[in-house]
Motif scaffolding. Structure first.
Motif, PDB file in Angstrom:
ATOM      1  N   VAL A   7      51.395 -27.429 -42.113  1.00  0.00           N
ATOM      2  CA  VAL A   7      52.000 -28.056 -40.943  1.00  0.00           C
ATOM      3  C   VAL A   7      52.863 -29.224 -41.397  1.00  0.00           C
ATOM      4  CG1 VAL A   7      51.560 -29.175 -38.731  1.00  0.00           C
ATOM      5  CG2 VAL A   7      49.942 -27.465 -39.593  1.00  0.00           C
ATOM      6  N   HIS A   8      54.117 -29.183 -40.978  1.00  0.00           N
ATOM      7  CA  HIS A   8      55.052 -30.274 -41.249  1.00  0.00           C
ATOM      8  C   HIS A   8      55.361 -30.966 -39.925  1.00  0.00           C
ATOM      9  CE1 HIS A   8      56.371 -28.453 -45.177  1.00  0.00           C
ATOM     10  NE2 HIS A   8      55.977 -27.361 -44.549  1.00  0.00           N
ATOM     11  N   THR A   9      55.317 -32.270 -39.904  1.00  0.00           N
ATOM     12  CA  THR A   9      55.711 -33.032 -38.732  1.00  0.00           C
ATOM     13  C   THR A   9      56.921 -33.868 -39.117  1.00  0.00           C
ATOM     14  OG1 THR A   9      53.437 -33.114 -37.946  1.00  0.00           O
ATOM     15  CG2 THR A   9      54.981 -34.704 -36.994  1.00  0.00           C
ATOM     16  N   MET A  10      58.070 -33.494 -38.572  1.00  0.00           N
ATOM     17  CA  MET A  10      59.316 -34.169 -38.897  1.00  0.00           C
ATOM     18  C   MET A  10      59.518 -35.354 -37.947  1.00  0.00           C
ATOM     19  SD  MET A  10      59.909 -32.090 -41.291  1.00  0.00           S
ATOM     20  CE  MET A  10      61.506 -32.567 -41.897  1.00  0.00           C
ATOM     21  N   ASP A  11      60.315 -36.292 -38.368  1.00  0.00           N
ATOM     22  CA  ASP A  11      60.646 -37.440 -37.530  1.00  0.00           C
ATOM     23  C   ASP A  11      61.817 -37.047 -36.636  1.00  0.00           C
ATOM     24  OD1 ASP A  11      60.619 -40.028 -36.523  1.00  0.00           O
ATOM     25  OD2 ASP A  11      61.892 -40.809 -38.130  1.00  0.00           O
ATOM     26  N   GLY A  12      61.527 -36.637 -35.414  1.00  0.00           N
ATOM     27  CA  GLY A  12      62.566 -36.170 -34.508  1.00  0.00           C
ATOM     28  C   GLY A  12      62.614 -34.660 -34.448  1.00  0.00           C
ATOM     29  N   THR A  13      63.724 -34.148 -33.943  1.00  0.00           N
ATOM     30  CA  THR A  13      63.870 -32.704 -33.799  1.00  0.00           C
ATOM     31  C   THR A  13      64.174 -32.051 -35.149  1.00  0.00           C
ATOM     32  OG1 THR A  13      66.213 -32.896 -33.299  1.00  0.00           O
ATOM     33  CG2 THR A  13      64.699 -32.927 -31.424  1.00  0.00           C
TER      34      THR A  13
END
Length: 83
Positions: A7-13
């Motif tokens: 799981v990657h959580t990016m900063d923004g879209t």
């Protein structure tokens, strides 16, 4: 071989085309680590990326991302496929 979901959580879209390019980079590197990135899913609006990968261990899966594009997952979970 063990199966993992990272799981990657990016900063923004995040853009689907950008993730597709990163996945192609993974495919070019994965064999050197005995890894097989199978599929990925993207939540563009919430900046989430999910990758399904066969790997000897979570460290090998992470190393492929690190070498291919530098976007290492925030979490890597062992999973089992159901029917």
């Amino acid at each position: 071989m063990p199966l993992f979901m990272d799981v990657h959580t990016m900063d923004g879209t995040v853009g689907l085309d950008d993730v597709a390019q990163a996945h192609q980079a993974d495919l070019r590197v994965q064999a050197t680590h005995g890894v097989n990135y199978q599929r990925y899913w993207v939540d563009e609006q919430n900046g989430k990326i999910f990758c399904l990968v066969e790997a000897p261990d979570a460290a090998a899966a992470a190393q492929v991302h690190r070498e291919a594009h530098g976007l290492v997952a925030d979490e890597i979970w062992p999973v089992a496929e159901g029917e």
